[in-house]
Design a protein around this motif. Structure first.
Motif, mmCIF file in Angstrom:
data_model
loop_
_atom_site.group_PDB
_atom_site.id
_atom_site.type_symbol
_atom_site.label_atom_id
_atom_site.label_comp_id
_atom_site.label_asym_id
_atom_site.label_seq_id
_atom_site.Cartn_x
_atom_site.Cartn_y
_atom_site.Cartn_z
ATOM 1 N N ASP A 1 39.562 15.314 82.592
ATOM 2 C CA ASP A 1 39.530 15.832 81.223
ATOM 3 C C ASP A 1 39.162 14.698 80.276
ATOM 4 O O ASP A 1 39.964 13.785 80.046
ATOM 5 C CB ASP A 1 40.890 16.418 80.849
ATOM 6 N N ILE A 2 37.961 14.750 79.740
ATOM 7 C CA ILE A 2 37.499 13.674 78.866
ATOM 8 C C ILE A 2 38.095 13.780 77.467
ATOM 9 O O ILE A 2 37.853 12.916 76.622
ATOM 10 C CB ILE A 2 35.961 13.678 78.768
ATOM 11 N N ASN A 3 38.892 14.812 77.225
ATOM 12 C CA ASN A 3 39.464 15.043 75.908
ATOM 13 C C ASN A 3 40.885 14.495 75.781
ATOM 14 O O ASN A 3 41.511 14.649 74.744
ATOM 15 C CB ASN A 3 39.484 16.552 75.607
ATOM 16 N N VAL A 4 41.408 13.848 76.822
ATOM 17 C CA VAL A 4 42.779 13.353 76.799
ATOM 18 C C VAL A 4 42.820 11.984 76.123
ATOM 19 O O VAL A 4 42.220 11.021 76.598
ATOM 20 C CB VAL A 4 43.374 13.253 78.214
ATOM 21 N N ALA A 5 43.548 11.899 75.021
ATOM 22 C CA ALA A 5 43.692 10.633 74.301
ATOM 23 C C ALA A 5 44.896 9.850 74.773
ATOM 24 O O ALA A 5 44.955 8.631 74.615
ATOM 25 C CB ALA A 5 43.807 10.899 72.800
ATOM 26 N N VAL B 1 49.788 5.957 78.571
ATOM 27 C CA VAL B 1 48.511 5.257 78.726
ATOM 28 C C VAL B 1 47.552 5.803 77.685
ATOM 29 O O VAL B 1 47.274 7.010 77.651
ATOM 30 C CB VAL B 1 47.933 5.434 80.142
ATOM 31 N N LEU B 2 47.070 4.925 76.818
ATOM 32 C CA LEU B 2 46.172 5.312 75.736
ATOM 33 C C LEU B 2 44.722 5.157 76.172
ATOM 34 O O LEU B 2 44.348 4.125 76.757
ATOM 35 C CB LEU B 2 46.426 4.443 74.501
ATOM 36 N N ASN B 3 43.931 6.181 75.901
ATOM 37 C CA ASN B 3 42.493 6.134 76.133
ATOM 38 C C ASN B 3 41.859 5.530 74.878
ATOM 39 O O ASN B 3 41.684 6.208 73.865
ATOM 40 C CB ASN B 3 41.967 7.546 76.388
ATOM 41 N N LEU B 4 41.534 4.257 74.932
ATOM 42 C CA LEU B 4 41.130 3.524 73.735
ATOM 43 C C LEU B 4 39.822 4.017 73.130
ATOM 44 O O LEU B 4 39.572 3.817 71.949
ATOM 45 C CB LEU B 4 41.047 2.027 74.045
ATOM 46 N N SER B 5 38.995 4.677 73.916
ATOM 47 C CA SER B 5 37.743 5.211 73.367
ATOM 48 C C SER B 5 37.998 6.393 72.439
ATOM 49 O O SER B 5 37.150 6.722 71.602
ATOM 50 C CB SER B 5 36.797 5.628 74.491
ATOM 51 N N LEU B 6 39.154 7.048 72.597
ATOM 52 C CA LEU B 6 39.488 8.195 71.756
ATOM 53 C C LEU B 6 40.504 7.854 70.671
ATOM 54 O O LEU B 6 40.456 8.420 69.576
ATOM 55 C CB LEU B 6 40.042 9.340 72.616
ATOM 56 N N THR B 7 41.430 6.939 70.955
ATOM 57 C CA THR B 7 42.474 6.642 69.964
ATOM 58 C C THR B 7 41.897 6.017 68.699
ATOM 59 O O THR B 7 42.512 6.104 67.635
ATOM 60 C CB THR B 7 43.551 5.708 70.553
ATOM 61 N N SER C 1 51.556 11.385 68.566
ATOM 62 C CA SER C 1 51.239 12.514 69.456
ATOM 63 C C SER C 1 50.791 13.734 68.667
ATOM 64 O O SER C 1 49.878 14.452 69.086
ATOM 65 C CB SER C 1 52.457 12.862 70.311
ATOM 66 N N TYR C 2 51.439 13.993 67.528
ATOM 67 C CA TYR C 2 51.034 15.124 66.687
ATOM 68 C C TYR C 2 49.600 14.931 66.196
ATOM 69 O O TYR C 2 48.808 15.874 66.167
ATOM 70 C CB TYR C 2 51.958 15.259 65.473
ATOM 71 N N ARG C 3 49.265 13.697 65.797
ATOM 72 C CA ARG C 3 47.910 13.437 65.302
ATOM 73 C C ARG C 3 46.860 13.547 66.407
ATOM 74 O O ARG C 3 45.699 13.880 66.141
ATOM 75 C CB ARG C 3 47.831 12.060 64.631
ATOM 76 N N VAL C 4 47.255 13.231 67.641
ATOM 77 C CA VAL C 4 46.341 13.443 68.769
ATOM 78 C C VAL C 4 45.898 14.902 68.780
ATOM 79 O O VAL C 4 44.706 15.216 68.876
ATOM 80 C CB VAL C 4 47.027 13.071 70.105
ATOM 81 N N ILE C 5 46.848 15.812 68.668
ATOM 82 C CA ILE C 5 46.556 17.249 68.697
ATOM 83 C C ILE C 5 45.811 17.679 67.437
ATOM 84 O O ILE C 5 44.846 18.461 67.504
ATOM 85 C CB ILE C 5 47.872 18.041 68.851
ATOM 86 N N GLN C 6 46.232 17.179 66.292
ATOM 87 C CA GLN C 6 45.579 17.551 65.032
ATOM 88 C C GLN C 6 44.108 17.159 65.009
ATOM 89 O O GLN C 6 43.299 17.795 64.329
ATOM 90 C CB GLN C 6 46.315 16.894 63.855
ATOM 91 N N ASN C 7 43.758 16.119 65.752
ATOM 92 C CA ASN C 7 42.368 15.664 65.800
ATOM 93 C C ASN C 7 41.574 16.289 66.943
ATOM 94 O O ASN C 7 40.439 15.880 67.209
ATOM 95 C CB ASN C 7 42.325 14.135 65.910
ATOM 96 N N GLY C 8 42.178 17.280 67.610
ATOM 97 C CA GLY C 8 41.449 18.021 68.625
ATOM 98 C C GLY C 8 41.504 17.434 70.020
ATOM 99 O O GLY C 8 40.746 17.857 70.899
ATOM 100 N N TYR C 9 42.422 16.469 70.231
ATOM 101 C CA TYR C 9 42.543 15.846 71.544
ATOM 102 C C TYR C 9 43.826 16.311 72.239
ATOM 103 O O TYR C 9 44.577 17.139 71.703
ATOM 104 C CB TYR C 9 42.505 14.324 71.417
ATOM 105 N N THR C 10 44.096 15.766 73.413
ATOM 106 C CA THR C 10 45.185 16.260 74.245
ATOM 107 C C THR C 10 46.134 15.135 74.650
ATOM 108 O O THR C 10 45.704 14.010 74.931
ATOM 109 C CB THR C 10 44.621 16.912 75.531
ATOM 110 N N ASN C 11 47.443 15.457 74.680
ATOM 111 C CA ASN C 11 48.458 14.632 75.338
ATOM 112 C C ASN C 11 48.706 15.261 76.710
ATOM 113 O O ASN C 11 49.088 16.426 76.787
ATOM 114 C CB ASN C 11 49.772 14.632 74.548
ATOM 115 N N LEU C 12 48.485 14.517 77.765
ATOM 116 C CA LEU C 12 48.619 15.074 79.115
ATOM 117 C C LEU C 12 49.756 14.367 79.852
ATOM 118 O O LEU C 12 49.753 13.143 79.963
ATOM 119 C CB LEU C 12 47.317 14.913 79.895
#
Length: 281
Positions: free
Chosen positions: A111-115, A144-150, A170-181
Motif C-alpha cells: 500500500d503506497i498510501n501508508v504514511a 515506522v514513518l514513511n518519510l516520502s509521505l510525512t 495520526s489524525y492528520r495522516v487521515i485528514q490528508n488522505g493517507y493511512t495508519n496501518l
C-alpha cells in the motif's frame, strides 16, 4: 529496507535501555539517540558506544518535549536520505525476531498510501490478527514513518509537548488522505504507566491500576481539551478517541499516591487550556 531509527530518552536506566535497543538495532542502518534529560546520565555515552560505535548520541541539556525531538529525527533521517524512520521510547522493545518480521510486513504490505506503520502495544485489548488493519491512531513507540509521505502531513505539533502528540499526528495522516496501518500480530513490549493496587468503587475488589506522574495529568487534560475544542477538522470518531484518552486519568484522581499534586495539575491543565498557554508547563 532503507530505514533509520530514533529512541528518545528521559533519565534512562542504562541497562534496560541497552537491552531494549538491541532488540531492533541490527535491523536499522542508523540509530539516533536523542536525550531529553535535564542532566546527562553518567556512563550513557560509554554504554551506547559499547553496543555499537555507529550510534549517534545527541544531548540537548534540556527537556523540550517529544514532538521537537521527533521532528529533529525526521529532518536528520531525511537529510541522510533514509526512506523510513522507526520511532521508539526508551522502555520499549521487540520480541526476538519481531523487528525483522515487522520490516518484512511493511515491505509486503503493497500500500503506497501508508504514511505510518505501527504494532500492537495492548494485546489484552487489541487481539492479534494475521492481516494488517487501518488504525485511527498509532502510538509513537514502535511506529515506522514513511518519510516520502510525512513531508506532506507536516511536523509533529510541538505546542503539545508530550501527550497526544502521536494521536494528533495520526489524525492528520487521515485528514490528508493517507493511512495508519497496524500489524496487530506483532506485539511491542511497552510500559503505559505505573501500576498500583486499587480497590474498585463498585465491587470493592482489588486490582492493578495504571497511574501517571502528576505532571502528565496536566498535559493529558490541556492537550485533550485543545484537540476537542480548537483542533481543526476532527471527525466524531477522532473526538471520541480523545475523550477515551482523557479518561485514562480517572485512576490518578482516585488511586495516585500524590493526589494533591494530581488535582493541582488537573486544574492547572484546564487553566492553561482556557488561557491558550501551550508548550512546556
Amino acid at each position: 529496507m532503507n530505514i533509520a531509527g530514533v529512541v528518545i530518552l528521559y533519565h534512562p536506566d542504562i541497562e534496560q535501555l541497552s537491552d531494549n535497543i538491541q532488540t531492533y538495532l541490527n535491523g536499522l542502518k542508523q540509530l539516533y539517540v536523542y536525550d531529553n534529560s535535564e542532566t546527562k546520565t553518567p556512563g550513557i555515552e560509554e554504554a551506547l558506544l559499547k553496543i555499537n560505535p555507529s550510534i549517534q548520541y545527541h544531548y540537548f541539556n534540556s527537556n523540550e518535549g517529544i514532538a521537537k525531538r521527533l521532528n529533529q529525527a525526521m529532518d536528520q533521517a531525511a537529510l541522510n536520505q533514509y526512506d523510513f524512520l522507526l520511532t521508539m521510547d526508551q522502555d520499549s522493545s521487540f520480541k526476538d525476531g519481531d523487528f525483522d518480521k515487522y520490516k518484512l510486513s511493511i515491505q509486503s504490505s503493497g500500500d503506497i498510501n501508508v504514511a505510518q506503520f505501527g504494532v500492537n502495544c495492548q494485546p489484552d485489548f487489541t487481539l492479534p490478527k494475521d492481516e494488517p488493519e487501518e488504525a485511527l491512531t498509532l502510538i509513537t513507540s514502535g511506529s515506522v514513518l514513511n518519510l516520502s509521505l510525512t513531508e506532506h502531513i507536516g511536523p509533529f505539533n510541538e505546542d503539545l509537548f508530550i501527550d497526544f502528540v502521536d494521536a494528533e499526528f495520526s489524525y492528520r495522516v487521515i485528514q490528508n488522505g493517507y493511512t495508519n496501518l497496524m500489524f496487530s500480530n506483532i506485539v511491542l513490549n511497552h510500559a503505559l504507566g505505573t501500576l498500583v493496587e486499587g480497590r474498585g468503587l463498585g465491587n470493592f475488589k482489588k486490582s492493578m491500576r495504571i497511574i501517571h506522574a502528576p505532571t502528565r495529568v496536566f498535559y493529558i487534560v490541556r492537550n485533550g481539551l485543545y484537540l476537542l475544542f480548537k483542533a481543526q477538522g476532527l471527525t466524531s470518531s477522532m473526538k471520541k478517541d480523545v475523550i477515551r484518552c482523557i479518561k485514562i486519568i480517572k485512576n490518578d484522581l482516585i488511586y495516585n499516591p500524590e493526589l494533591l499534586a494530581v488535582y493541582k495539575n488537573l486544574f492547572s491543565g484546564i487553566s492553561a487550556f482556557l488561557m491558550n498557554r501551550m508548550g512546556k508547563k
